[in-house]
Structure formats: structure tokens, C-alpha cells
Design a protein around this motif. Structure first.
Motif, PDB file in Angstrom:
ATOM      1  N   TYR A   9      22.634  93.113   6.274  1.00  0.00           N
ATOM      2  CA  TYR A   9      22.528  91.754   6.799  1.00  0.00           C
ATOM      3  C   TYR A   9      21.105  91.522   7.275  1.00  0.00           C
ATOM      4  CZ  TYR A   9      24.079  94.111  11.176  1.00  0.00           C
ATOM      5  OH  TYR A   9      24.241  94.960  12.229  1.00  0.00           O
ATOM      6  N   PRO A  13      16.910  95.507  11.137  1.00  0.00           N
ATOM      7  CA  PRO A  13      15.550  95.937  10.790  1.00  0.00           C
ATOM      8  C   PRO A  13      15.510  97.068   9.762  1.00  0.00           C
ATOM      9  CG  PRO A  13      16.119  96.615  13.034  1.00  0.00           C
ATOM     10  CD  PRO A  13      17.226  95.731  12.556  1.00  0.00           C
ATOM     11  N   TYR A  14      16.520  97.932   9.785  1.00  0.00           N
ATOM     12  CA  TYR A  14      16.566  99.028   8.803  1.00  0.00           C
ATOM     13  C   TYR A  14      16.807  98.468   7.396  1.00  0.00           C
ATOM     14  CZ  TYR A  14      17.235 101.504  13.182  1.00  0.00           C
ATOM     15  OH  TYR A  14      17.093 101.961  14.463  1.00  0.00           O
ATOM     16  N   ARG A  51      30.812 100.582   9.382  1.00  0.00           N
ATOM     17  CA  ARG A  51      30.285  99.246   9.115  1.00  0.00           C
ATOM     18  C   ARG A  51      28.766  99.264   9.215  1.00  0.00           C
ATOM     19  NH1 ARG A  51      33.483  96.297  13.644  1.00  0.00           N
ATOM     20  NH2 ARG A  51      34.777  98.093  13.283  1.00  0.00           N
ATOM     21  N   THR A  52      28.178 100.440   9.103  1.00  0.00           N
ATOM     22  CA  THR A  52      26.729 100.585   9.270  1.00  0.00           C
ATOM     23  C   THR A  52      25.988 100.115   8.021  1.00  0.00           C
ATOM     24  OG1 THR A  52      27.178 102.516  10.631  1.00  0.00           O
ATOM     25  CG2 THR A  52      24.925 102.232   9.874  1.00  0.00           C
ATOM     26  N   VAL A  53      24.948  99.347   8.265  1.00  0.00           N
ATOM     27  CA  VAL A  53      24.043  98.950   7.193  1.00  0.00           C
ATOM     28  C   VAL A  53      22.629  99.416   7.543  1.00  0.00           C
ATOM     29  CG1 VAL A  53      25.369  96.962   6.393  1.00  0.00           C
ATOM     30  CG2 VAL A  53      23.744  96.650   8.269  1.00  0.00           C
ATOM     31  N   PRO A  54      21.774  99.655   6.574  1.00  0.00           N
ATOM     32  CA  PRO A  54      22.016  99.468   5.155  1.00  0.00           C
ATOM     33  C   PRO A  54      22.870 100.579   4.576  1.00  0.00           C
ATOM     34  CG  PRO A  54      19.852 100.432   5.482  1.00  0.00           C
ATOM     35  CD  PRO A  54      20.403 100.146   6.851  1.00  0.00           C
ATOM     36  N   GLU A  65      21.657 105.571   5.631  1.00  0.00           N
ATOM     37  CA  GLU A  65      20.358 105.969   6.183  1.00  0.00           C
ATOM     38  C   GLU A  65      19.204 105.357   5.384  1.00  0.00           C
ATOM     39  OE1 GLU A  65      19.628 107.269   9.019  1.00  0.00           O
ATOM     40  OE2 GLU A  65      21.732 107.544   9.493  1.00  0.00           O
ATOM     41  N   SER A  66      18.524 104.414   6.035  1.00  0.00           N
ATOM     42  CA  SER A  66      17.445 103.690   5.360  1.00  0.00           C
ATOM     43  C   SER A  66      16.392 104.630   4.772  1.00  0.00           C
ATOM     44  CB  SER A  66      16.794 102.701   6.330  1.00  0.00           C
ATOM     45  OG  SER A  66      16.370 103.354   7.512  1.00  0.00           O
TER      46      SER A  66
HETATM   47  N1  LIG Z   1      19.640 105.402  11.105  1.00  0.00           N
HETATM   48  C1  LIG Z   1      20.220 104.258  10.437  1.00  0.00           C
HETATM   49  C2  LIG Z   1      20.435 103.142  11.436  1.00  0.00           C
HETATM   50  C3  LIG Z   1      21.266 102.006  10.864  1.00  0.00           C
HETATM   51  C4  LIG Z   1      21.758 101.078  11.956  1.00  0.00           C
HETATM   52  O1  LIG Z   1      21.736 101.406  13.150  1.00  0.00           O
HETATM   53  N2  LIG Z   1      22.209  99.882  11.538  1.00  0.00           N
HETATM   54  C5  LIG Z   1      22.789  98.936  12.471  1.00  0.00           C
HETATM   55  C6  LIG Z   1      22.289  97.529  12.196  1.00  0.00           C
HETATM   56  S1  LIG Z   1      20.549  97.370  12.488  1.00  0.00           S
HETATM   57  C7  LIG Z   1      24.284  98.910  12.277  1.00  0.00           C
HETATM   58  O2  LIG Z   1      24.776  98.779  11.185  1.00  0.00           O
HETATM   59  N3  LIG Z   1      25.041  99.054  13.390  1.00  0.00           N
HETATM   60  C8  LIG Z   1      26.498  98.923  13.376  1.00  0.00           C
HETATM   61  C9  LIG Z   1      27.212 100.229  13.192  1.00  0.00           C
HETATM   62  O3  LIG Z   1      26.573 101.284  12.982  1.00  0.00           O
HETATM   63  O4  LIG Z   1      28.439 100.194  13.256  1.00  0.00           O
HETATM   64  C10 LIG Z   1      19.340 103.835   9.276  1.00  0.00           C
HETATM   65  O5  LIG Z   1      18.131 104.084   9.343  1.00  0.00           O
HETATM   66  O6  LIG Z   1      19.868 103.288   8.286  1.00  0.00           O
END
Ligand SMILES: N[C@@H](CCC(=O)N[C@@H](CS)C(=O)NCC(=O)O)C(=O)O
Length: 84
Positions: A9, A13-14, A51-54, A65-66
Motif C-alpha cells: 500500500y 515506506p518499505y 498482513r505485512t507488506v511489501p 522483507e523489502s
Molecule cells: N522488515 C519489513 C517491514 C515491513 C513492515 O513493517 N510493513 C508494515 C507497513 S510499513 C506492515 O505491513 N505492518 C503490518 C503488519 O506487519 O501486520 C520489510 O522491510 O519489509
């Protein structure tokens, strides 16, 4: 050719870090905005329990993991489909 889908989304920032690299390398990816598309949100949760993005789906296999995603894109760019 591998099928790529990016779950993301805009305010993440990632995700923006990944989008910058996709633009730079001109890689063709199907975009799945999980805040605008409920079915993509549910697919991500059902497949991964998160639900983690990206999250980059590579032939339906999710990668989180970006930094891992960016490394993978840079390493595989020559074999990936480019935007026309
Ligand atoms: N270490 C991860 C961090 C990803 C992250 O924290 N994403 C946040 C949005 S900026 C997210 O999806 N948070 C909701 C969740 O993890 O449930 C990366 O670099 O991709």
C-alpha cells in the motif's frame, strides 16, 4: 517468464523502496493494493497468515522483507519481463 505480484500500500515506506527499484529496473509486476482490494488482502492473509507488506509473489510463492525482495529483483532482473 515468472509471474510477479506485489502486495503493497502507498503509505508503507518499505513498499516505496521496492517500488523505486521496480521503476528503475522497469520490471513488470501486477500491483495488489491491499487497502483498496479486499480480495488481495484476504489472499495475502489466507496464504501467509500475515498482513505485512511489501510481499512479492513469485509464481504464487510469497517473499517478505523489502531488502530480500530488492536483492531478488536485482539478481533476477535479466530474466524478468519488462514493462513495454
Ligand atoms: N522488515 C519489513 C517491514 C515491513 C513492515 O513493517 N510493513 C508494515 C507497513 S510499513 C506492515 O505491513 N505492518 C503490518 C503488519 O506487519 O501486520 C520489510 O522491510 O519489509
Amino acid at each position: 517468464m515468472k509471474k510477479l505480484e506485489l502486495f503493497y500500500y502507498d503509505s508503507c515506506p518499505y513498499c516505496q523502496d521496492v517500488l523505486i527499484v521496480l521503476d528503475e529496473l522497469k520490471i513488470l509486476v501486477e500491483m495488489k493494493n491491499i487497502l483498496q482490494d479486499q480480495s488481495s488482502y484476504e489472499r495475502l492473509i489466507n496464504d501467509t497468515g500475515r498482513r505485512t507488506v511489501p510481499c512479492l509473489y513469485i509464481d504464487n510463492k510469497p517473499m517478505f522483507e523489502s531488502l530480500d525482495i530488492i536483492d531478488w529483483l536485482r539478481s533476477n532482473t535479466n530474466s524478468l519481463q519488462k514493462r513495454s
